[in-house]
Write a protein that holds these residues in place. Structure first.
Motif, mmCIF file in Angstrom:
data_model
loop_
_atom_site.group_PDB
_atom_site.id
_atom_site.type_symbol
_atom_site.label_atom_id
_atom_site.label_comp_id
_atom_site.label_asym_id
_atom_site.label_seq_id
_atom_site.Cartn_x
_atom_site.Cartn_y
_atom_site.Cartn_z
ATOM 1 N N LYS A 36 0.834 -1.206 0.000
ATOM 2 C CA LYS A 36 0.000 0.000 0.000
ATOM 3 C C LYS A 36 0.869 1.256 0.000
ATOM 4 O O LYS A 36 0.566 2.242 -0.696
ATOM 5 N N MET A 37 1.965 1.238 0.744
ATOM 6 C CA MET A 37 2.862 2.387 0.764
ATOM 7 C C MET A 37 3.506 2.608 -0.607
ATOM 8 O O MET A 37 3.674 3.754 -1.044
ATOM 9 N N ASP B 259 -2.491 19.162 -4.233
ATOM 10 C CA ASP B 259 -2.791 17.740 -4.416
ATOM 11 C C ASP B 259 -1.555 16.869 -4.173
ATOM 12 O O ASP B 259 -1.645 15.785 -3.586
ATOM 13 N N VAL B 260 -0.402 17.350 -4.647
ATOM 14 C CA VAL B 260 0.839 16.612 -4.410
ATOM 15 C C VAL B 260 1.156 16.566 -2.922
ATOM 16 O O VAL B 260 1.542 15.526 -2.375
ATOM 17 N N GLU B 261 0.988 17.703 -2.258
ATOM 18 C CA GLU B 261 1.255 17.762 -0.825
ATOM 19 C C GLU B 261 0.318 16.850 -0.042
ATOM 20 O O GLU B 261 0.712 16.256 0.964
ATOM 21 N N ARG B 262 -0.903 16.713 -0.488
ATOM 22 C CA ARG B 262 -1.841 15.803 0.178
ATOM 23 C C ARG B 262 -1.348 14.359 0.059
ATOM 24 O O ARG B 262 -1.378 13.597 1.032
ATOM 25 N N CYS B 263 -0.893 13.980 -1.101
ATOM 26 C CA CYS B 263 -0.347 12.629 -1.290
ATOM 27 C C CYS B 263 0.887 12.409 -0.424
ATOM 28 O O CYS B 263 1.061 11.339 0.170
ATOM 29 N N ASN C 14 2.299 9.967 6.785
ATOM 30 C CA ASN C 14 1.503 9.405 7.877
ATOM 31 C C ASN C 14 1.631 7.891 7.926
ATOM 32 O O ASN C 14 1.663 7.285 9.006
ATOM 33 N N ASP C 15 1.704 7.263 6.754
ATOM 34 C CA ASP C 15 1.923 5.817 6.695
ATOM 35 C C ASP C 15 3.241 5.439 7.359
ATOM 36 O O ASP C 15 3.307 4.487 8.150
ATOM 37 N N MET C 16 4.295 6.175 7.032
ATOM 38 C CA MET C 16 5.601 5.855 7.607
ATOM 39 C C MET C 16 5.609 6.033 9.116
ATOM 40 O O MET C 16 6.220 5.250 9.851
ATOM 41 N N VAL D 84 -6.805 -2.796 7.995
ATOM 42 C CA VAL D 84 -8.020 -2.179 7.437
ATOM 43 C C VAL D 84 -8.087 -0.703 7.802
ATOM 44 O O VAL D 84 -8.447 0.148 6.970
ATOM 45 N N GLY D 85 -7.741 -0.371 9.047
ATOM 46 C CA GLY D 85 -7.759 1.028 9.468
ATOM 47 C C GLY D 85 -6.830 1.894 8.647
ATOM 48 O O GLY D 85 -7.181 3.012 8.253
ATOM 49 N N ARG D 86 -5.623 1.376 8.361
ATOM 50 C CA ARG D 86 -4.672 2.155 7.574
ATOM 51 C C ARG D 86 -5.118 2.294 6.125
ATOM 52 O O ARG D 86 -4.915 3.352 5.501
ATOM 53 N N ILE D 87 -5.724 1.266 5.563
ATOM 54 C CA ILE D 87 -6.215 1.356 4.189
ATOM 55 C C ILE D 87 -7.332 2.394 4.089
ATOM 56 O O ILE D 87 -7.351 3.236 3.174
ATOM 57 N N ILE D 88 -8.275 2.350 5.034
ATOM 58 C CA ILE D 88 -9.368 3.336 5.027
ATOM 59 C C ILE D 88 -8.822 4.738 5.245
ATOM 60 O O ILE D 88 -9.288 5.707 4.616
ATOM 61 N N HIS D 89 -7.825 4.874 6.111
ATOM 62 C CA HIS D 89 -7.219 6.188 6.354
ATOM 63 C C HIS D 89 -6.616 6.757 5.072
ATOM 64 O O HIS D 89 -6.812 7.943 4.753
ATOM 65 N N THR D 90 -5.909 5.936 4.316
ATOM 66 C CA THR D 90 -5.297 6.405 3.076
ATOM 67 C C THR D 90 -6.357 6.789 2.045
ATOM 68 O O THR D 90 -6.242 7.826 1.374
ATOM 69 N N ILE D 91 -7.387 5.951 1.913
ATOM 70 C CA ILE D 91 -8.469 6.261 0.971
ATOM 71 C C ILE D 91 -9.140 7.577 1.346
ATOM 72 O O ILE D 91 -9.418 8.427 0.488
ATOM 73 N N ALA D 92 -9.403 7.755 2.640
ATOM 74 C CA ALA D 92 -10.048 8.990 3.096
ATOM 75 C C ALA D 92 -9.161 10.200 2.846
ATOM 76 O O ALA D 92 -9.648 11.290 2.508
ATOM 77 N N TYR D 93 -7.858 10.018 2.997
ATOM 78 C CA TYR D 93 -6.919 11.118 2.781
ATOM 79 C C TYR D 93 -6.869 11.521 1.305
ATOM 80 O O TYR D 93 -6.969 12.702 0.959
ATOM 81 N N LEU D 94 -6.722 10.531 0.431
ATOM 82 C CA LEU D 94 -6.545 10.833 -0.992
ATOM 83 C C LEU D 94 -7.834 11.275 -1.666
ATOM 84 O O LEU D 94 -7.801 12.097 -2.591
ATOM 85 N N LEU D 95 -8.961 10.739 -1.231
ATOM 86 C CA LEU D 95 -10.244 11.073 -1.867
ATOM 87 C C LEU D 95 -10.995 12.178 -1.149
ATOM 88 O O LEU D 95 -12.126 12.486 -1.513
#
Length: 206
Positions: free
Chosen positions: A20-21, A58-62, A68-70, A102-113
């Motif tokens: 995912k990272m 948008d780049v900064e959001r990514c 945050n993942d790291m 699952v929490g980290r996957i949802i967190h990333t989806i929520a962040y990017l979208l």
């Protein structure tokens, strides 16, 4: 080690998180190209000119999602690996790993979208629960070692001068108080205490 069901489960979910990272890193690069917002002058020159050496929301959001993942996945890798060595219940361990993943996957989806708040905050908080649980269990499992070390220091004794049989008794009391005694395989055919082997059954020693 690969016969350890808990470690296999940890390896599976950890690999998913690492992949995912990588995906987030690739998305960040693609957004940079699409928005023409480069961090390095040489990349900007190659793609249109120095005016594209700039920041983009948008780049900064990514990048924030990746950072945050790291900050969260790397500690999980340490805690999960040590936790796997404690011989926990495979089902309970799998629940820990699954919730975090699952929490980290949802967190990333929520962040990017840009999902509506508090989706990202809830996902982040839920993912922290298994980490705190594993950290607490690791501390509890290692407490008997440090408590015995402190008792040696307070008594002005070195480990080599401690009676091995008394050392077993103190560990058994600590394990019993922590509810860990039933998880120790009994009876032992022998115990080795800092170079001194002797027959022992922990129940008898206690």
């Amino acid at each position: 080690m690969m016969e350890n069901k808990v470690f296999l489960s940890f390896t599976f979910y950890s690999t998913i998180l690492i992949l995912k990272m990588y995906v987030v890193a690739i998305i960040t690069g693609q957004v940079r190209l699409r928005k023409k917002a480069f961090a390095n002058p040489e990349d900007a020159l190659r793609n249109g000119g120095l005016q594209f050496c700039r920041e983009d929301p948008d780049v900064e959001r990514c990048r924030r999602a990746h950072r945050n993942d790291m900050e969260n996945i790397f500690p999980f890798l340490f805690l999960g690996a040590v936790y796997s060595l404690l011989d926990p219940s495979p089902t309970v361990a799998r629940i820990h790993f699954l919730i975090f993943c699952v929490g980290r996957i949802i967190h990333t989806i929520a962040y990017l979208l840009r999902l509506r708040a508090p989706t990202r905050s809830v996902a982040y908080s839920v993912a922290q629960l298994p980490c705190f649980s594993m950290a607490l269990q690791i501390l509890l499992a290692t407490t008997p070692y440090w408590s015995s070390r402190c008792s040696w220091a307070a008594a002005g004794s070195s480990p080599s001068r401690i009676d091995p049989q008394q050392d077993v008794k103190s560990h058994c009391r600590a394990w019993s108080a922590l509810g860990l005694l039933e998880r120790i395989p009994f009876p032992y055919t022998h115990l080795s205490c800092r170079g001194t082997s002797f027959p022992a059954n922990c129940y008898k020693a206690w």
